[in-house]
Design a protein around this motif. Structure first.
Motif, PDB file in Angstrom:
ATOM      1  N   GLN A  64       0.838  -1.188   0.000  1.00  0.00           N
ATOM      2  CA  GLN A  64       0.000   0.000   0.000  1.00  0.00           C
ATOM      3  C   GLN A  64       0.880   1.247   0.000  1.00  0.00           C
ATOM      4  O   GLN A  64       1.747   1.400   0.862  1.00  0.00           O
ATOM      5  CB  GLN A  64      -0.911  -0.005   1.236  1.00  0.00           C
ATOM      6  CG  GLN A  64      -1.936   1.116   1.246  1.00  0.00           C
ATOM      7  CD  GLN A  64      -2.995   0.924   0.175  1.00  0.00           C
ATOM      8  OE1 GLN A  64      -3.276  -0.201  -0.229  1.00  0.00           O
ATOM      9  NE2 GLN A  64      -3.569   2.017  -0.290  1.00  0.00           N
ATOM     10  N   TYR A  83       4.185   9.721  -4.126  1.00  0.00           N
ATOM     11  CA  TYR A  83       4.694  10.349  -5.361  1.00  0.00           C
ATOM     12  C   TYR A  83       5.830  11.308  -5.050  1.00  0.00           C
ATOM     13  O   TYR A  83       6.727  11.512  -5.889  1.00  0.00           O
ATOM     14  CB  TYR A  83       3.556  11.076  -6.089  1.00  0.00           C
ATOM     15  CG  TYR A  83       3.074  12.330  -5.419  1.00  0.00           C
ATOM     16  CD1 TYR A  83       3.614  13.566  -5.755  1.00  0.00           C
ATOM     17  CD2 TYR A  83       2.082  12.284  -4.438  1.00  0.00           C
ATOM     18  CE1 TYR A  83       3.175  14.728  -5.128  1.00  0.00           C
ATOM     19  CE2 TYR A  83       1.641  13.429  -3.820  1.00  0.00           C
ATOM     20  CZ  TYR A  83       2.181  14.652  -4.166  1.00  0.00           C
ATOM     21  OH  TYR A  83       1.755  15.800  -3.543  1.00  0.00           O
ATOM     22  N   ARG A 107       1.765  11.301 -11.943  1.00  0.00           N
ATOM     23  CA  ARG A 107       1.784  10.793 -10.571  1.00  0.00           C
ATOM     24  C   ARG A 107       2.018   9.283 -10.561  1.00  0.00           C
ATOM     25  O   ARG A 107       2.789   8.778  -9.737  1.00  0.00           O
ATOM     26  CB  ARG A 107       0.478  11.132  -9.863  1.00  0.00           C
ATOM     27  CG  ARG A 107       0.397  10.588  -8.448  1.00  0.00           C
ATOM     28  CD  ARG A 107      -0.764  11.155  -7.694  1.00  0.00           C
ATOM     29  NE  ARG A 107      -0.792  10.688  -6.320  1.00  0.00           N
ATOM     30  CZ  ARG A 107      -1.401  11.310  -5.323  1.00  0.00           C
ATOM     31  NH1 ARG A 107      -2.056  12.441  -5.557  1.00  0.00           N
ATOM     32  NH2 ARG A 107      -1.375  10.828  -4.098  1.00  0.00           N
ATOM     33  N   ARG A 108       1.356   8.561 -11.481  1.00  0.00           N
ATOM     34  CA  ARG A 108       1.539   7.108 -11.537  1.00  0.00           C
ATOM     35  C   ARG A 108       2.987   6.739 -11.842  1.00  0.00           C
ATOM     36  O   ARG A 108       3.508   5.738 -11.338  1.00  0.00           O
ATOM     37  CB  ARG A 108       0.599   6.501 -12.584  1.00  0.00           C
ATOM     38  CG  ARG A 108      -0.852   6.449 -12.150  1.00  0.00           C
ATOM     39  CD  ARG A 108      -1.650   5.545 -13.064  1.00  0.00           C
ATOM     40  NE  ARG A 108      -1.667   6.037 -14.436  1.00  0.00           N
ATOM     41  CZ  ARG A 108      -2.576   6.877 -14.924  1.00  0.00           C
ATOM     42  NH1 ARG A 108      -3.565   7.310 -14.147  1.00  0.00           N
ATOM     43  NH2 ARG A 108      -2.534   7.270 -16.179  1.00  0.00           N
ATOM     44  N   PHE A 109       3.645   7.544 -12.676  1.00  0.00           N
ATOM     45  CA  PHE A 109       5.052   7.265 -12.994  1.00  0.00           C
ATOM     46  C   PHE A 109       5.909   7.340 -11.741  1.00  0.00           C
ATOM     47  O   PHE A 109       6.755   6.469 -11.496  1.00  0.00           O
ATOM     48  CB  PHE A 109       5.574   8.250 -14.038  1.00  0.00           C
ATOM     49  CG  PHE A 109       7.070   8.185 -14.227  1.00  0.00           C
ATOM     50  CD1 PHE A 109       7.651   7.120 -14.896  1.00  0.00           C
ATOM     51  CD2 PHE A 109       7.902   9.169 -13.701  1.00  0.00           C
ATOM     52  CE1 PHE A 109       9.039   7.042 -15.050  1.00  0.00           C
ATOM     53  CE2 PHE A 109       9.275   9.104 -13.853  1.00  0.00           C
ATOM     54  CZ  PHE A 109       9.844   8.035 -14.534  1.00  0.00           C
ATOM     55  N   PRO A 123      -2.589  12.729 -13.450  1.00  0.00           N
ATOM     56  CA  PRO A 123      -2.600  11.313 -13.037  1.00  0.00           C
ATOM     57  C   PRO A 123      -1.501  10.463 -13.659  1.00  0.00           C
ATOM     58  O   PRO A 123      -0.881   9.654 -12.956  1.00  0.00           O
ATOM     59  CB  PRO A 123      -3.991  10.839 -13.478  1.00  0.00           C
ATOM     60  CG  PRO A 123      -4.825  12.082 -13.481  1.00  0.00           C
ATOM     61  CD  PRO A 123      -3.909  13.182 -13.918  1.00  0.00           C
ATOM     62  N   TRP A 124      -1.243  10.627 -14.950  1.00  0.00           N
ATOM     63  CA  TRP A 124      -0.235   9.796 -15.601  1.00  0.00           C
ATOM     64  C   TRP A 124       1.158  10.072 -15.038  1.00  0.00           C
ATOM     65  O   TRP A 124       1.988   9.166 -14.912  1.00  0.00           O
ATOM     66  CB  TRP A 124      -0.242  10.026 -17.109  1.00  0.00           C
ATOM     67  CG  TRP A 124       0.098  11.437 -17.508  1.00  0.00           C
ATOM     68  CD1 TRP A 124      -0.764  12.488 -17.616  1.00  0.00           C
ATOM     69  CD2 TRP A 124       1.394  11.946 -17.822  1.00  0.00           C
ATOM     70  NE1 TRP A 124      -0.097  13.633 -17.984  1.00  0.00           N
ATOM     71  CE2 TRP A 124       1.237  13.330 -18.125  1.00  0.00           C
ATOM     72  CE3 TRP A 124       2.670  11.393 -17.897  1.00  0.00           C
ATOM     73  CZ2 TRP A 124       2.304  14.156 -18.476  1.00  0.00           C
ATOM     74  CZ3 TRP A 124       3.742  12.208 -18.245  1.00  0.00           C
ATOM     75  CH2 TRP A 124       3.555  13.570 -18.544  1.00  0.00           C
ATOM     76  N   GLU A 139       5.033   6.863  -8.787  1.00  0.00           N
ATOM     77  CA  GLU A 139       4.630   5.837  -7.833  1.00  0.00           C
ATOM     78  C   GLU A 139       5.041   4.437  -8.278  1.00  0.00           C
ATOM     79  O   GLU A 139       4.722   3.454  -7.596  1.00  0.00           O
ATOM     80  CB  GLU A 139       3.123   5.894  -7.601  1.00  0.00           C
ATOM     81  CG  GLU A 139       2.670   7.143  -6.856  1.00  0.00           C
ATOM     82  CD  GLU A 139       1.164   7.240  -6.695  1.00  0.00           C
ATOM     83  OE1 GLU A 139       0.707   8.034  -5.854  1.00  0.00           O
ATOM     84  OE2 GLU A 139       0.448   6.511  -7.427  1.00  0.00           O
ATOM     85  N   THR A 140       5.760   4.332  -9.412  1.00  0.00           N
ATOM     86  CA  THR A 140       6.232   3.030  -9.875  1.00  0.00           C
ATOM     87  C   THR A 140       7.306   2.488  -8.940  1.00  0.00           C
ATOM     88  O   THR A 140       7.918   3.228  -8.152  1.00  0.00           O
ATOM     89  CB  THR A 140       6.804   3.132 -11.296  1.00  0.00           C
ATOM     90  OG1 THR A 140       7.876   4.090 -11.301  1.00  0.00           O
ATOM     91  CG2 THR A 140       5.731   3.566 -12.275  1.00  0.00           C
ATOM     92  N   ARG A 141       7.567   1.195  -9.017  1.00  0.00           N
ATOM     93  CA  ARG A 141       8.543   0.559  -8.130  1.00  0.00           C
ATOM     94  C   ARG A 141       9.929   1.142  -8.331  1.00  0.00           C
ATOM     95  O   ARG A 141      10.691   1.312  -7.371  1.00  0.00           O
ATOM     96  CB  ARG A 141       8.558  -0.951  -8.378  1.00  0.00           C
ATOM     97  CG  ARG A 141       7.291  -1.665  -7.933  1.00  0.00           C
ATOM     98  CD  ARG A 141       7.417  -3.163  -8.102  1.00  0.00           C
ATOM     99  NE  ARG A 141       8.500  -3.716  -7.296  1.00  0.00           N
ATOM    100  CZ  ARG A 141       8.837  -5.007  -7.297  1.00  0.00           C
ATOM    101  NH1 ARG A 141       8.187  -5.856  -8.080  1.00  0.00           N
ATOM    102  NH2 ARG A 141       9.825  -5.441  -6.528  1.00  0.00           N
ATOM    103  N   CYS A 168      10.821   4.233  -9.295  1.00  0.00           N
ATOM    104  CA  CYS A 168      10.929   5.553  -8.664  1.00  0.00           C
ATOM    105  C   CYS A 168      10.855   5.444  -7.145  1.00  0.00           C
ATOM    106  O   CYS A 168      11.534   6.192  -6.430  1.00  0.00           O
ATOM    107  CB  CYS A 168       9.835   6.482  -9.188  1.00  0.00           C
ATOM    108  SG  CYS A 168      10.105   7.064 -10.883  1.00  0.00           S
ATOM    109  N   GLN A 169      10.045   4.513  -6.643  1.00  0.00           N
ATOM    110  CA  GLN A 169       9.978   4.330  -5.191  1.00  0.00           C
ATOM    111  C   GLN A 169      11.298   3.784  -4.654  1.00  0.00           C
ATOM    112  O   GLN A 169      11.730   4.156  -3.548  1.00  0.00           O
ATOM    113  CB  GLN A 169       8.833   3.378  -4.838  1.00  0.00           C
ATOM    114  CG  GLN A 169       7.450   3.960  -5.089  1.00  0.00           C
ATOM    115  CD  GLN A 169       7.171   5.190  -4.256  1.00  0.00           C
ATOM    116  OE1 GLN A 169       7.203   5.154  -3.031  1.00  0.00           O
ATOM    117  NE2 GLN A 169       6.888   6.310  -4.914  1.00  0.00           N
TER     118      GLN A 169
END
Length: 474
Positions: free
Chosen positions: A26, A32, A346-348, A343-344, A350-352, A354-355
């Motif tokens: 989660q 982000y 932010r999703r980038f 959104p697109w 939040e990818t593994r 970048c995290q």
């Protein structure tokens, strides 16, 4: 026994990741920002490698405006340049993110009216901040300077002292001055010249904590106006751009928290809600353009001569000594503000990937410079990149053109640059992950433990002795 030892060493140097069968983890609401911080650290890595490989002349070209001197390179083109020489943009993003993240909990407590908890939170945060920032610097720089003497590693970044004792003393003197909050002049450590922004990070953090305390009982409107006024003061009145970036990050955090509460968010911003997609796309493009401000020199006349920057150059205020930070203030704020609204994008973040970069971002910032100055210097030299000797003897001249690689490709994407990074990038990421696990994360736990140890227990604390006025005895 041997099997246990092997597994322990393997876990130490190459730990296993999370079990896929456990399901997706989660993400936090501000995940982000972690990804953005990590990607910004990766941009810093690229920037410093580009400047090192291309030498003084190439570095000047990369940091010049597109078409300046009739040189039209893809790596210098508007917005594209941010992915080749966007290190300063990344620093501005760091400071905005820090202003946001450091103020989330204090502002939440202020909104809830929990002023006693606010005091406890700020006391803990301020106590732990120095240890959090500087212990990893102590460890990494000390290991680096000792490698010069223990392993005879020569670096072009700085000259080693004659003895280990002299080296340690020089390191101690530099670090104690570097870590002093009120040191006059520019914070600098020769063991790792890229660390200047960490000293500014500490100063900005203190400004955020002070602002939270000073505005704890202000009304929402007054607090927003005060934060805006502080940002203006630091940017236009005095040359405190980094404090302005921290204040702007805190302002963004306050607005985001107020947006979740009915009746507190500024009405004029509510009216723009139907047009937010249009607004944020344009703000993001403008921010990315401003992030590519040419920074070859500090002379505003040079900026004025760059294509697309003539009229913008007149906006630079008198207080700012290095003009690029004025434009990067707006760039960093626009980028951080727009990412969660697109959104697109932010999703980038939040990818593994970048995290992962976000988790190791601080260690990546600390270790990439020493790796450039040791192995990176030699690999680029062996690949055929020239080195500036400055008229001094070259102890690693035998590395020159050991394995010359083709200079094919556009500037910044030459094979001679990309192929060495097939070694340097994985090594740097692994080292950053190792330092994160062995130094950075234990530092966070140590600072929290130390704060608990120095706290007073209210029940066991002795009551102050009452002072009884003395009676005169004749």
């Amino acid at each position: 026994m041997k099997s246990i030892t092997f597994r322990g060493l393997r876990q130490l140097f190459w730990p296993r990741g999370a079990n896929p069968s456990d399901g997706p983890q989660q993400l936090r609401p501000t995940a982000y920002l972690d990804g953005l911080r990590g990607f910004a650290a990766f941009i810093v890595y690229i920037h410093h490698h580009q400047l090192w490989a291309h030498g003084i002349e190439g570095a000047a070209t990369l940091e010049s405006g597109f078409g300046e001197g009739d040189k039209f390179f893809f790596a210098c083109f508007y917005i594209v340049r941010n992915f080749f020489s966007g290190g300063h943009m990344a620093v501005s993003v760091f400071f905005v993110i820090s202003g946001y993240v450091l103020s989330v909990k204090p502002l939440s407590l202020i909104h809830a009216g929990e002023h006693l908890k606010l005091f406890d939170n700020l006391a803990s945060a301020l106590f732990r901040r120095w240890f959090r920032l500087y212990i990893p610097i102590i460890v990494t720089t000390f290991v680096y300077i000792m490698s010069w003497h223990l392993f005879g590693i020569w670096t072009a970044q700085t000259e080693a002292k004659g003895t280990v004792g002299e080296e340690i003393w020089n390191w101690y003197v530099e670090f104690k001055n570097f870590s002093f909050l009120f040191k006059e002049g520019w914070p600098w450590m020769h063991a790792n010249s890229h660390l200047w922004s960490i000293a500014l990070e500490m100063r900005g953090s203190v400004v955020v904590y002070m602002a939270c305390m000073a505005l704890a009982r202000a009304t929402h409107k007054a607090r927003l106006l005060c934060l805006l006024g502080l940002a203006y003061y630091f940017l236009y009145i005095v040359d405190g751009y980094y404090c302005a970036l921290f204040m702007a990050g805190m302002l963004q955090c306050d607005l985001d928290l107020l947006a979740k509460k009915d009746g507190y968010f500024p009405r004029w911003l509510r009216r723009l809600e139907p047009y937010k997609t249009f607004i944020y796309y344009h703000l993001f493009i403008i921010g990315m353009f401003l992030a590519g401000v040419p920074s070859r020199t500090r002379e505003i006349a040079d900026l004025r001569g760059s294509r697309g920057w003539y009229y913008l150059s007149f906006l630079n205020p008198q207080a700012v000594f290095d003009y690029k930070w004025f434009y990067l203030f707006f760039a960093g704020n626009m980028i951080v503000a727009c990412i969660p609204r697109l959104p697109w994008l932010r999703r980038f973040f939040e990818t593994r990937f970048c995290q992962f970069l976000g988790r190791i971002s601080y260690a990546l910032y600390l270790v990439h410079g020493p790796i450039i100055g040791t192995l990176g210097d030699r690999l680029y030299y062996a690949a055929g990149w020239p080195r500036a000797s400055f008229g001094k003897p070259d102890p690693i001249a035998h590395w020159a053109n050991l394995l010359p690689l083709p200079m094919n490709g556009p500037m910044g994407l030459e094979l001679a640059f990309l192929l060495p990074n097939l070694i340097l990038l994985p090594l740097t990421l692994w080292t950053a992950d190792f330092v994160t696990r062995m130094v950075d994360e234990p530092t966070v736990r140590f600072a929290a433990w130390l704060y608990k140890r120095v706290q007073r227990d209210g029940e066991e604390e002795q009551k102050p002795v009452a002072l009884v006025p003395l009676t005169r005895v004749d």
